[in-house]
Scaffold this motif. Structure first.
Motif, PDB file in Angstrom:
ATOM      1  N   ALA A 136      -0.381  -2.405   9.823  1.00  0.00           N
ATOM      2  CA  ALA A 136       0.155  -1.542   8.512  1.00  0.00           C
ATOM      3  C   ALA A 136       1.279  -0.649   8.947  1.00  0.00           C
ATOM      4  O   ALA A 136       1.839  -0.399   9.639  1.00  0.00           O
ATOM      5  N   PHE A 137       1.987  -0.404   7.433  1.00  0.00           N
ATOM      6  CA  PHE A 137       3.065   0.523   7.446  1.00  0.00           C
ATOM      7  C   PHE A 137       3.104   1.680   7.396  1.00  0.00           C
ATOM      8  O   PHE A 137       4.024   2.996   7.449  1.00  0.00           O
ATOM      9  N   GLY A 138       1.883   2.175   6.626  1.00  0.00           N
ATOM     10  CA  GLY A 138       1.642   3.393   5.827  1.00  0.00           C
ATOM     11  C   GLY A 138       0.136   3.634   5.210  1.00  0.00           C
ATOM     12  O   GLY A 138      -0.339   2.548   5.820  1.00  0.00           O
ATOM     13  N   GLU A 139       0.548   4.327   4.243  1.00  0.00           N
ATOM     14  CA  GLU A 139      -0.691   4.660   3.767  1.00  0.00           C
ATOM     15  C   GLU A 139      -1.316   3.365   2.866  1.00  0.00           C
ATOM     16  O   GLU A 139      -0.277   2.751   2.400  1.00  0.00           O
ATOM     17  N   PRO A 140      -2.376   3.251   2.384  1.00  0.00           N
ATOM     18  CA  PRO A 140      -2.871   1.910   1.383  1.00  0.00           C
ATOM     19  C   PRO A 140      -2.224   1.882   0.178  1.00  0.00           C
ATOM     20  O   PRO A 140      -1.930   3.471  -0.292  1.00  0.00           O
ATOM     21  N   SER A 141      -2.083   1.310  -0.580  1.00  0.00           N
ATOM     22  CA  SER A 141      -1.251   1.579  -2.228  1.00  0.00           C
ATOM     23  C   SER A 141      -1.886   2.221  -2.548  1.00  0.00           C
ATOM     24  O   SER A 141      -3.552   2.110  -2.497  1.00  0.00           O
ATOM     25  N   VAL A 142      -1.591   2.910  -3.682  1.00  0.00           N
ATOM     26  CA  VAL A 142      -1.971   3.824  -5.276  1.00  0.00           C
ATOM     27  C   VAL A 142      -1.703   3.892  -6.050  1.00  0.00           C
ATOM     28  O   VAL A 142      -0.253   3.158  -6.792  1.00  0.00           O
ATOM     29  N   CYS A 143      -3.005   3.517  -6.961  1.00  0.00           N
ATOM     30  CA  CYS A 143      -3.024   3.328  -8.345  1.00  0.00           C
ATOM     31  C   CYS A 143      -2.428   4.692  -9.546  1.00  0.00           C
ATOM     32  O   CYS A 143      -3.560   5.322  -9.027  1.00  0.00           O
ATOM     33  N   GLU A 144      -1.951   5.060  -9.636  1.00  0.00           N
ATOM     34  CA  GLU A 144      -1.431   5.893 -10.560  1.00  0.00           C
ATOM     35  C   GLU A 144      -1.455   6.090 -12.497  1.00  0.00           C
ATOM     36  O   GLU A 144      -1.848   4.993 -12.282  1.00  0.00           O
ATOM     37  N   LEU A 145      -1.263   6.785 -12.849  1.00  0.00           N
ATOM     38  CA  LEU A 145      -1.166   7.099 -14.606  1.00  0.00           C
ATOM     39  C   LEU A 145      -0.139   6.493 -14.854  1.00  0.00           C
ATOM     40  O   LEU A 145       0.785   6.519 -14.598  1.00  0.00           O
ATOM     41  N   ASN A 146      -0.398   4.597 -15.382  1.00  0.00           N
ATOM     42  CA  ASN A 146       0.624   3.506 -16.114  1.00  0.00           C
ATOM     43  C   ASN A 146       1.884   3.648 -14.610  1.00  0.00           C
ATOM     44  O   ASN A 146       2.862   3.605 -15.379  1.00  0.00           O
ATOM     45  N   ALA A 147       1.004   3.928 -13.936  1.00  0.00           N
ATOM     46  CA  ALA A 147       2.148   3.774 -12.143  1.00  0.00           C
ATOM     47  C   ALA A 147       1.765   2.739 -10.903  1.00  0.00           C
ATOM     48  O   ALA A 147       0.519   3.173 -11.036  1.00  0.00           O
ATOM     49  N   GLY A 148       2.806   3.199 -10.220  1.00  0.00           N
ATOM     50  CA  GLY A 148       1.997   2.383  -8.822  1.00  0.00           C
ATOM     51  C   GLY A 148       3.053   2.868  -8.060  1.00  0.00           C
ATOM     52  O   GLY A 148       3.748   2.302  -7.379  1.00  0.00           O
ATOM     53  N   LYS A 149       2.529   2.600  -6.523  1.00  0.00           N
ATOM     54  CA  LYS A 149       3.416   3.009  -5.255  1.00  0.00           C
ATOM     55  C   LYS A 149       2.681   2.786  -3.517  1.00  0.00           C
ATOM     56  O   LYS A 149       1.194   2.886  -4.158  1.00  0.00           O
ATOM     57  N   VAL A 150       3.323   2.716  -3.372  1.00  0.00           N
ATOM     58  CA  VAL A 150       3.350   2.498  -1.535  1.00  0.00           C
ATOM     59  C   VAL A 150       4.081   3.515  -1.051  1.00  0.00           C
ATOM     60  O   VAL A 150       4.979   3.307  -1.176  1.00  0.00           O
ATOM     61  N   THR A 151       3.410   3.712   0.213  1.00  0.00           N
ATOM     62  CA  THR A 151       4.279   4.515   0.932  1.00  0.00           C
ATOM     63  C   THR A 151       4.418   4.246   2.126  1.00  0.00           C
ATOM     64  O   THR A 151       2.641   3.658   2.962  1.00  0.00           O
ATOM     65  N   MET A 152       5.308   3.243   2.832  1.00  0.00           N
ATOM     66  CA  MET A 152       5.352   3.856   4.816  1.00  0.00           C
ATOM     67  C   MET A 152       6.301   4.043   4.880  1.00  0.00           C
ATOM     68  O   MET A 152       6.910   5.061   4.772  1.00  0.00           O
ATOM     69  N   ALA A 153       5.506   4.006   6.872  1.00  0.00           N
ATOM     70  CA  ALA A 153       6.634   5.550   7.557  1.00  0.00           C
ATOM     71  C   ALA A 153       7.675   4.664   8.188  1.00  0.00           C
ATOM     72  O   ALA A 153       7.772   3.446   8.827  1.00  0.00           O
ATOM     73  N   LYS A 154       8.715   5.478   8.419  1.00  0.00           N
ATOM     74  CA  LYS A 154       9.784   4.514   8.102  1.00  0.00           C
ATOM     75  C   LYS A 154       9.851   4.844  10.014  1.00  0.00           C
ATOM     76  O   LYS A 154      10.446   3.670  10.700  1.00  0.00           O
ATOM     77  N   CYS A 155       9.185   5.244  10.979  1.00  0.00           N
ATOM     78  CA  CYS A 155       9.126   4.814  12.028  1.00  0.00           C
ATOM     79  C   CYS A 155       8.287   4.041  12.699  1.00  0.00           C
ATOM     80  O   CYS A 155       8.417   3.338  13.586  1.00  0.00           O
ATOM     81  N   LEU A 156       7.847   3.690  11.671  1.00  0.00           N
ATOM     82  CA  LEU A 156       6.893   2.417  11.823  1.00  0.00           C
ATOM     83  C   LEU A 156       7.578   1.528  11.840  1.00  0.00           C
ATOM     84  O   LEU A 156       7.396   0.221  12.615  1.00  0.00           O
ATOM     85  N   MET A 157       8.150   1.238  10.910  1.00  0.00           N
ATOM     86  CA  MET A 157       8.920   0.128  10.189  1.00  0.00           C
ATOM     87  C   MET A 157      10.417  -0.210  11.643  1.00  0.00           C
ATOM     88  O   MET A 157      10.928  -1.170  11.619  1.00  0.00           O
ATOM     89  N   GLU A 158      10.176   0.895  12.033  1.00  0.00           N
ATOM     90  CA  GLU A 158      11.862   0.663  12.993  1.00  0.00           C
ATOM     91  C   GLU A 158      11.205   0.598  13.944  1.00  0.00           C
ATOM     92  O   GLU A 158      11.977   0.023  14.530  1.00  0.00           O
ATOM     93  N   ASP A 159      10.177   0.214  14.755  1.00  0.00           N
ATOM     94  CA  ASP A 159       9.770   0.459  15.557  1.00  0.00           C
ATOM     95  C   ASP A 159       9.530  -1.273  15.940  1.00  0.00           C
ATOM     96  O   ASP A 159       9.388  -1.673  16.649  1.00  0.00           O
TER      97      ASP A 159
END
Length: 826
Positions: free
Chosen positions: A568-591
């Motif tokens: 994985a590159f970061g935390e699990p996806s998050v469902c918010e009110l009328n929205a969704g987001k996924v957060t990933m670590a820049k250093c994990l991707m660059e690795d």
């Protein structure tokens, strides 16, 4: 070390005290270069000289060549004055020595490979000579520069402005006249470097001779008559005297051959010039090792904060080091240095940053005073300096290494890991700057790429040139111990092996000893030229070498261990009110060689946004910017589907410099909303009925159902059923249906349903009633579901012959419907 010297009379002469090379009692020729004084007789009468033979105004004995003084007559038989021009070896007298002669004016550099000179433990094969303001300089470590230590010998040159350099290959075994003059010299003389200085009239003024007794060396200075020592920098002592000299904090013993000075100061205490000594202490923190003021070594095994230094005369003052892992969980490094004084806290951070509490300070080479600390910033890092209670403390931090430098009498009162405290490591732990669990220790598998023998050889460079110029002032062994313990466990990279050499060289510079050209000679120049300066890394990162060799922020091992096992590159996806987001670590991707800037969602306009503080990259969408998101609903959950992909980065369709990536995003979560049921009798005003409002039996009643805080573009509210009971429970014994399967009860023509499944609200109407033979309240119950919209899939088809969409609703519908009720009475 620089020696300033002059010879003009029958005496012994001592240059300035310099404890950087001779920290303890000084003895003549004990493994170090010292001064050899020639016999000379400018103020002696003929009867005191050995029998001599006159040849062309020069006089010879068995080992002396004398020259008649210019201001005296050499023709008289008594009271003739002579000066020793040379003291010759038997080989020279017999003509067996070989000589190489070179001339110079001004300044020059000479290759002395054929006769190298060992100067204070370091062997040199070049010397730099020059005339500077009536002085002649001989330097081993580069051309002479005023105020810069170049390992030089400074001699008053009078009118001399030119000279010759002779390299004389010869051999004198122990027992010779020179060995008798210097009994501590145990090795044979191999060669002599002779420099003869003259003025513009070719009149000889000085002869300087360097003798190679490898591993020892000698210095001899001869001054001819007519020379006036008008630029005397040294102190002159009479022969056979023992004199206390407060200017150099030493007791000086002078005999016919040399000067021996015994200092009253400690090994790291320079003289103050008035007989008192100034403590000069340096504590170094490099890697996970603290090298204390007294050279004691303490390894920090965890990721906590520890008191490095504090002084009891200043209540509340202390320097704290906070440690954190890097590439391995079982090896820690200094992360930040915290200065505490008078209730204020200054944090020295990576990237040459300084924080006052949480506010970043803007620093430069001009000192900024903050709560008594003078803060400066240059290309080497941040320095904080504070003077109080008769001592000065300076703290320098370059993002990896810190040096704490103490001077002054009260500097001896030092506690913490840098001091001489008997407290244990756990007792020096600072709980304020230690997070929970920081003392957990790990034991990871050995790195097979590490060659401990190679690492040990590297660390032992600190005992070789050019570092030997500082070995007498700073014992290299604690630094070698720290170096080998770390490099035998931690993989080479991030230029880390150069940091131990840098730590030692800087500790030397704080004691006024310059280790010349060590970076170029150890191939550390490419690394340690502003490495990681101005590079900000987040809490879960450190500054190092990335997979492509560039300098940047790299994930710390503890942080990366949460994601690498699953890829994985970061935390699990998050469902918010009328929205969704996924957060990933820049250093994990660059690795993995992934550049986040070329990534996007299904819609190429929806790119990742980098948080400059956390260095986390967020991909998001909402009702106003769907970014190509596909919405489904199942098992009472809403499902947002998208993909993170990289845009087409091919060049001419042949090559691709970015690693291809296509990561599906599936964000699920329960719908959360406020469901309301409102009754009103006027469809135009929609004024809600209150408990005291009266209704007539058979009057039309409107009921509106509304799901607040939902996006009607992606979800619809469907009223599945409504019915009335004579009890509060929806399962009452008497039941009358108003809406069945989303449509009006065909048996009741007063029921009318509007907008069911079209948005987040719908309504229906009917004529009020009561149960036959029953008085009291009537309870209305409705079952509603949420439906993810896909075309018209949520709209109910009612009426004779209408085809129902139950198959679609079962795919996109809410399988956990909500119940809501209201009541009326007549």
């Amino acid at each position: 070390m620089d020696i300033v010297h002059m010879v003009n009379c029958q005496c012994c002469i001592s240059g300035p005290n310099n404890t950087s090379h001779k920290p303890h009692s000084l003895l003549v020729n004990t493994n170090y270069n010292w001064l050899l004084f020639k016999w000379f007789y400018e103020d002696s009468v003929l009867s005191e000289l050995p029998r001599v033979k006159k040849t062309n105004n020069s006089f010879y004995s068995s080992s002396l060549k004398l020259k008649c003084s210019s201001d005296k007559s050499c023709n008289k038989s008594d009271m003739i004055y002579f000066t020793v021009e040379e003291r010759l070896s038997p080989q020279e007298l017999s003509g067996t020595a070989t000589t190489t002669k070179q001339s110079f004016t001004g300044s020059a550099e000479f290759n002395i490979t054929s006769c190298p000179i060992t100067y204070y433990g370091q062997k040199y094969d070049k010397i730099h000579v020059g005339f500077n303001a009536s002085r002649f300089t001989v330097c081993f470590n580069g051309a002479y520069k005023s105020g810069i230590k170049k390992d030089c010998i400074l001699i008053s040159a009078g009118e001399a402005d030119r000279g010759t350099l002779d390299i004389i290959q010869m051999s004198l075994q122990p027992g010779s006249w020179i060995h008798n003059d210097l009994p501590n010299v145990k090795h044979a003389l191999k060669c002599i470097i002779k420099m003869t200085l003259s003025d513009s009239q070719q009149t000889e003024i000085n002869i300087i001779e360097l003798g190679n007794f490898e591993p020892e060396a000698s210095l001899a200075i001869t001054t001819f008559s007519g020379y006036t020592a008008s630029h005397v920098v040294s102190v002159v002592y009479k022969k056979n005297m023992i004199v206390p000299d407060p200017s150099i904090c030493s007791t000086v013993s002078c005999d016919a051959s040399a000067v021996a000075a015994v200092s009253v100061c400690g090994p790291k205490e320079p003289c103050n010039g008035n007989g008192s000594c100034i403590p000069n202490n340096v504590c170094t923190v490099v890697g996970s090792t603290v090298i204390g003021f007294a050279g004691q070594v303490q390894a920090v095994p965890d990721r906590c904060g520890y008191t490095l230094f504090k002084s009891t005369p200043i209540p509340g003052f202390q320097v704290v080091g906070v440690f954190q892992e890097r590439r391995r969980k079982d090896v820690s490094f200094l992360k930040r240095v915290i200065l505490q004084l008078a209730g204020a806290q200054i944090s020295l951070e990576q990237g040459s940053r300084a924080l006052l509490d949480t506010r970043e300070l803007r620093l430069n080479t001009t000192a900024t005073v903050v709560h008594g600390w003078e803060l400066t910033r240059d290309q080497t890092g941040v320095t904080a300096k504070m003077s109080a209670s008769n001592f000065t403390v300076s703290v320098h931090f370059d993002g990896s290494i810190t040096h704490i430098h103490l001077t002054g009498p009260n500097g001896r009162d030092a506690h913490g890991l840098c001091g001489n405290s008997s407290r244990t490591l756990s007792e020096e732990k600072d709980s304020t700057h230690s997070v929970s669990g920081c003392d957990t220790q790990y034991n990871e598998a050995a790195d097979p790429t590490i060659n401990c023998n190679t690492s040990t050889d590297w660390c032992n460079l600190l005992k070789q040139a050019p570092f030997t110029s500082c070995n007498m002032q700073h014992d290299p062994e604690p630094f070698i111990t720290a170096c080998t313990q770390t490099l035998c466990k931690y993989p080479e990279g991030d230029g880390f092996k150069c940091q131990f050499l840098e730590a030692y060289a800087r500790a030397c510079s704080l004691s006024n000893v310059t280790v010349e050209e060590w970076k170029s000679k150890t191939q550390c120049s490419s690394f340690y030229q502003g490495f990681c300066q101005d590079t900000y890394c987040s809490e879960h990162e450190f500054c190092g070498q990335k997979h492509n060799g560039a300098t940047g922020c790299v994930c710390r091992a503890m942080f990366a261990s949460k994601y690498k096992p699953t890829g994985a590159f970061g935390e699990p996806s998050v469902c918010e009110l009328n929205a969704g987001k996924v957060t990933m670590a820049k250093c994990l991707m660059e690795d993995k060689g992934i550049d986040f800037s070329v990534l996007h969602l299904n819609d190429e306009a929806c790119k990742g946004e980098l948080d400059n503080q956390t260095h986390m990259v967020r991909f998001s969408f909402d009702k106003n910017k769907t970014c190509g998101t596909v919405i489904e609903a199942t098992n009472s959950q809403i499902l947002y589907k998208n993909n993170i992909v990289n845009r087409n980065s091919t060049l001419h369709g042949i090559i691709d410099r970015q690693k291809s990536i296509s990561q599906p995003i599936s964000i699920s979560g329960r719908w959360i909303c406020n469901l309301t049921m409102t009754a009103y009798s006027n469809p135009n005003t929609k004024e809600a009925l209150q408990p005291r409002n009266e209704m007539r039996l058979g009057q039309k009643l409107w009921v509106e159902l509304n799901a607040d805080e939902l996006d009607d573009k992606i979800v619809a509210l469907v009223t599945e059923a409504c019915w009335a009971t004579d009890q509060p429970s929806p399962n009452g014994s008497l039941r009358y249906d108003l809406i069945i399967k989303g449509c009006p009860n065909p048996a009741d023509s007063t029921v009318n349903v509007k907008n069911n499944g079209q948005g987040t609200s719908n309504r229906f109407s009917f004529n009020t009633f009561q149960f036959s033979g029953k008085g009291g309240e009537v309870y209305l119950h409705c079952k509603v579901t949420l439906c993810a919209k896909k075309g018209n899939n949520c709209i109910q088809s009612c009426g004779p012959g209408a085809r129902r969409r139950r198959s679609i609703m079962s795919k996109y519908g809410d399988e956990n419907p909500a119940l809501i009720k209201l009541a009326w009475t007549f």
